[in-house]
Design a protein around this motif. Structure first.
Motif, PDB file in Angstrom:
ATOM      1  N   CYS A 147       0.602   5.484   0.426  1.00  0.00           N
ATOM      2  CA  CYS A 147      -0.205   6.648   0.789  1.00  0.00           C
ATOM      3  C   CYS A 147       0.478   7.908   0.259  1.00  0.00           C
ATOM      4  O   CYS A 147       1.661   8.146   0.522  1.00  0.00           O
ATOM      5  CB  CYS A 147      -0.344   6.715   2.314  1.00  0.00           C
ATOM      6  N   LEU A 203       4.970   5.891   2.088  1.00  0.00           N
ATOM      7  CA  LEU A 203       4.293   7.157   2.422  1.00  0.00           C
ATOM      8  C   LEU A 203       5.089   8.298   1.815  1.00  0.00           C
ATOM      9  O   LEU A 203       6.306   8.367   1.983  1.00  0.00           O
ATOM     10  CB  LEU A 203       4.239   7.286   3.955  1.00  0.00           C
ATOM     11  N   VAL A 262      -0.052   0.845   5.992  1.00  0.00           N
ATOM     12  CA  VAL A 262       0.690   1.685   5.042  1.00  0.00           C
ATOM     13  C   VAL A 262       2.133   1.190   4.933  1.00  0.00           C
ATOM     14  O   VAL A 262       2.825   1.065   5.940  1.00  0.00           O
ATOM     15  CB  VAL A 262       0.681   3.167   5.494  1.00  0.00           C
ATOM     16  N   SER A 279      -3.643   2.052  -3.049  1.00  0.00           N
ATOM     17  CA  SER A 279      -3.152   3.395  -2.761  1.00  0.00           C
ATOM     18  C   SER A 279      -4.231   4.243  -2.118  1.00  0.00           C
ATOM     19  O   SER A 279      -5.424   3.998  -2.279  1.00  0.00           O
ATOM     20  CB  SER A 279      -2.667   4.075  -4.044  1.00  0.00           C
ATOM     21  N   GLU A 280      -3.761   5.226  -1.372  1.00  0.00           N
ATOM     22  CA  GLU A 280      -4.665   6.213  -0.796  1.00  0.00           C
ATOM     23  C   GLU A 280      -4.107   7.579  -1.161  1.00  0.00           C
ATOM     24  O   GLU A 280      -2.924   7.849  -0.926  1.00  0.00           O
ATOM     25  CB  GLU A 280      -4.722   6.055   0.730  1.00  0.00           C
ATOM     26  N   LYS A 281      -4.955   8.411  -1.752  1.00  0.00           N
ATOM     27  CA  LYS A 281      -4.532   9.787  -2.076  1.00  0.00           C
ATOM     28  C   LYS A 281      -5.265  10.725  -1.145  1.00  0.00           C
ATOM     29  O   LYS A 281      -6.490  10.718  -1.092  1.00  0.00           O
ATOM     30  CB  LYS A 281      -4.881  10.097  -3.534  1.00  0.00           C
ATOM     31  N   LYS A 338      -0.006   8.053   9.610  1.00  0.00           N
ATOM     32  CA  LYS A 338       0.244   7.120   8.500  1.00  0.00           C
ATOM     33  C   LYS A 338       1.555   6.358   8.704  1.00  0.00           C
ATOM     34  O   LYS A 338       1.673   5.197   8.324  1.00  0.00           O
ATOM     35  CB  LYS A 338       0.269   7.874   7.162  1.00  0.00           C
ATOM     36  N   ASN A 356       0.836  -1.199   0.000  1.00  0.00           N
ATOM     37  CA  ASN A 356       0.000   0.000   0.000  1.00  0.00           C
ATOM     38  C   ASN A 356       0.874   1.254   0.000  1.00  0.00           C
ATOM     39  O   ASN A 356       1.873   1.326   0.705  1.00  0.00           O
ATOM     40  CB  ASN A 356      -0.905  -0.002   1.246  1.00  0.00           C
TER      41      ASN A 356
END
Ligand code: NAD
Length: 300
Positions: free
Chosen positions: A36, A94, A91, A64-66, A85, A34
């Protein structure tokens, strides 16, 4: 005429390798890696870079996290989000897209990202390890340039390399990778390396660039390097990204720092802009995220 180094094709190979490895982990029942990505404000170039990174995550199987924060976000708030995070088991990688707004201290932001998740390699712990020839996260653009050279069979050992630009995220780490001793963990290039910068007198610049077997340009001045400044057969890596007006169509277009048309008549290898270093940078970030997931680098 120079052989054009196809950044899109090399990036695809790199992403396919990452993808295959992730498929293996997922088949074993592990969760995928993952990443971020935190963006502060709506700078159009930053938005485009972040979009490309998220797209590459989808391609390779990285979740993914935006997170987009308003431009007026306080430094305190940003740092606490980075901490959250950094502490999260969900995560692996980062990053905060740079630049951050002026009221936020960039150095504090980079150091707040836990070194084991610092896939951009901007935390001082990673910079320190890197400069001491130890395994670390290395910024994606310079690491990507070494990958282009390796995959294209361009030898660095004992060669003359010239790097134009000395920025902390591009020129400096690239010069490190080119000149340092290849026996150590960073697997550096053992090239005799010259760094040119803003205060290299223009008439001197040419004397240096002429010595290069490998010329890497990361300046941000379109057309800085012309055919008369390079040696026959040189490998030219153009990192510059400049938005200029196309004389013929009147539309905006992207060009590098190298006069591609002229220099490609003299060089042995050359990267185009777009389609050279840019895509490889994104692919390298995916590779760094996989490295973070595999916990291949130790921080005790
Ligand atoms: P920067 O502005 O931080 O650094 C520019 C460097 O160029 C400085 O070290 C400066 O001393 C040097 N310089 C200025 N004028 C010069 C001259 N006449 N001769 C020699 N050196 C000179 O920029 P940066 O972040 O290192 O980025 C450089 C370029 O690369 C920009 O165009 C940027 O958009 C691009 N870039 C591309 C990628 C990619 O993925 N392809 C990634 C990062 C940056």
């Amino acid at each position: 005429a120079a052989k054009i180094l196809d950044g899109v094709a090399i990036a695809k190979d790199m992403k396919d390798e990452v993808k295959a490895e992730i498929e293996g982990f997922v088949a074993e029942g592990r969760r995928p890696p993952n990443l971020c990505v935190i963006q502060v404000g709506e700078d159009p170039a930053s938005k485009a870079y972040v979009t490309n990174k998220i797209k590459a995550c989808k391609y390779t199987g990285i979740t993914s996290e935006k997170i987009v924060l308003p431009v007026e976000t306080t430094e305190e708030h940003l740092l606490s989000l980075i901490k959250e995070k950094s502490d999260s088991d969900e995560v692996d990688g980062l990053l905060v897209q740079l630049p951050v707004p002026k009221h936020i201290t960039e150095r504090k932001v980079c150091n707040a990202v836990h070194p084991s998740k610092d896939v951009d390699g901007f935390n001082i712990i990673n910079i320190g390890k890197f400069c001491s020839d130890q395994k670390s996260f290395v910024p994606a653009t310079p690491a990507g340039v070494m990958e282009i050279l390796r995959r294209s069979g361009i030898e660095t050992f004992g060669k003359n390399a010239v790097v134009c630009g000395r920025s902390k995220n591009v020129g400096m780490p690239l010069a490190m990778l080119l000149h340092a001793d290849g026996v150590y963990e960073t697997k550096a290039g053992d090239a005799t390396t010259t760094i040119c910068h803003r205060y290299t007198p223009p008439e001197q610049l040419k004397l240096f660039t002429k010595t290069a077997d490998i010329l890497v340009v990361a300046v941000g001045i379109p057309g800085l390097i012309t055919a008369d400044m390079v040696k026959e057969g040189v490998a030219v890596i153009d990192i510059g990204i400049n938005r200029v007006k196309d004389e013929k169509t009147g539309k905006m277009k992207l060009v590098g720092d190298v006069d591609f048309e002229g220099v490609s008549k003299v060089a042995g290898h050359i990267t185009p802009v777009p389609g050279g270093v840019g895509p490889i940078t994104v692919a390298m970030l995916m590779k760094n995220t996989l490295t973070a997931y595999k916990k291949e680098i130790t921080f005790e």
